[in-house]
Design an enzyme around this catalytic site. Structure first.
Site, mmCIF file in Angstrom:
data_model
loop_
_atom_site.group_PDB
_atom_site.id
_atom_site.type_symbol
_atom_site.label_atom_id
_atom_site.label_comp_id
_atom_site.label_asym_id
_atom_site.label_seq_id
_atom_site.Cartn_x
_atom_site.Cartn_y
_atom_site.Cartn_z
ATOM 1 N N HIS A 36 -9.749 1.320 4.955
ATOM 2 C CA HIS A 36 -8.441 1.508 5.601
ATOM 3 C C HIS A 36 -8.608 2.492 6.766
ATOM 4 C CE1 HIS A 36 -4.294 2.624 6.314
ATOM 5 N NE2 HIS A 36 -3.953 1.508 5.711
ATOM 6 N N LYS A 55 0.069 4.246 -0.420
ATOM 7 C CA LYS A 55 -0.601 5.449 0.105
ATOM 8 C C LYS A 55 -0.354 6.632 -0.836
ATOM 9 C CE LYS A 55 -0.307 3.335 4.619
ATOM 10 N NZ LYS A 55 -0.242 3.443 6.062
ATOM 11 N N GLU A 62 -5.525 -4.669 10.658
ATOM 12 C CA GLU A 62 -4.490 -3.657 10.859
ATOM 13 C C GLU A 62 -4.785 -2.894 12.156
ATOM 14 O OE1 GLU A 62 -2.361 -2.406 7.006
ATOM 15 O OE2 GLU A 62 -4.169 -1.224 7.131
ATOM 16 N N GLU A 67 -6.946 4.910 7.703
ATOM 17 C CA GLU A 67 -6.728 6.320 7.350
ATOM 18 C C GLU A 67 -7.968 6.901 6.671
ATOM 19 O OE1 GLU A 67 -3.080 5.578 5.282
ATOM 20 O OE2 GLU A 67 -2.129 5.115 7.198
ATOM 21 N N ASN A 77 0.867 -1.180 0.000
ATOM 22 C CA ASN A 77 0.000 0.000 0.000
ATOM 23 C C ASN A 77 0.900 1.225 0.000
ATOM 24 O OD1 ASN A 77 -1.839 2.004 0.368
ATOM 25 N ND2 ASN A 77 -2.467 1.391 2.437
ATOM 26 N N GLY A 130 2.760 -1.061 4.370
ATOM 27 C CA GLY A 130 2.797 0.355 4.007
ATOM 28 C C GLY A 130 4.217 0.812 3.761
#
Ligand code: 13P
Length: 239
Positions: A94, A16, A164, A96, A14, A225
């Site tokens: 996710h 991001k 996560e 975030e 990921n 990540g």
């Protein structure tokens, strides 16, 4: 739809909000995909098309999808548009997005439904905050996220779950190996219908801990990540 049963482990990078064209070019020149594993790169949407190589075990994933199917929703990208561009996976929920973009379990549920309809495999992210963990609410939080985010059309072949813990993301902290294994076992046993779902672990995975995490009985792969931005590090993780 990608046949998940074919793979012993699944690794998702990921990226991001990182990367650009030259980063991508260099990354793909150096990336070494292991054919026993399913490797998925979730870049920013604008780069998704340039990622598709000719390795049959390497896939593109989006980091998000619109809640809407079509219409006057400026800036959005629908599940059918992702499909039209040969995207096989998409992260949903996710932490975030839950934190900064007010993504609720209900929104995750609808996005997941739309993706399944397009034969794209949603990777549904769940996890507790540090405060919830300290208050011994992990089980309750995860069971609500699962119950409310996963639609009835989901099964172990068309959906992936990623655990996560929010406090482990980007912090260098991880739960102990036995905690990870226990939580994954719990997730698969919340209901008989989840027993065969593949559950990936994410949160401060790096080359120095990925092997032992991935070898845990109830772990089916990792969602990575920061460490996925360094291609040598990611090569070690997926090797
Ligand atoms: P880190 O690997 O940087 O902790 O991030 C995990 C993550 O959020 C992957 O989706």
């Amino acid at each position: 739809m990608v046949n998940l049963d074919k793979y012993s482990s699944i690794f998702i990078a990921n990226w991001k909000l990182n990367g650009n064209s030259s980063f991508l070019k260099d990354y793909y020149e150096k990336l070494k995909v292991n054919s026993n594993n399913c490797t998925i790169i979730c870049s920013s949407s604008i780069y998704l098309k340039s990622l598709k190589g000719n390795n049959e075990n390497l896939f593109c994933g989006a980091q998000d999808v619109s809640f809407y199917k079509k219409g006057a929703y400026t800036g959005e990208l629908s599940a059918s548009m992702l499909k039209d561009n040969n995207i096989d996976f998409c992260l949903v929920g996710h932490s975030e997005r839950r934190q900064y973009f007010a993504e609720t379990n209900n929104i995750v549920n609808i996005k997941t439904t739309n993706l399944i309809e397009e034969n794209i495999i949603p990777v549904i992210c769940i996890g507790e905050t540090l405060e919830q963990k300290e208050n011994k609410l992990t089980e309750e939080v995860l069971s609500t996220q699962i119950k409310d985010s996963i639609p009835n059309t989901a099964n172990h072949q068309n959906v992936l779950i990623a655990y996560e813990p929010v406090w482990a993301i980007g912090t260098g902290l991880t739960p102990t190996l036995s905690e990870i294994n226990q939580v994954h076992e719990l997730i698969k046993n919340f209901d008989q219908k989840y027993i065969n779902f593949k559950v990936l672990y994410g949160g401060s995975v790096k080359s120095s801990n990925s092997k032992e995490i991935n070898e845990l009985r109830y772990v089916d792969g990792c969602l990575i990540g920061g460490a996925s931005l360094k291609v040598d590090e990611f090569n070690t993780i997926i090797s």
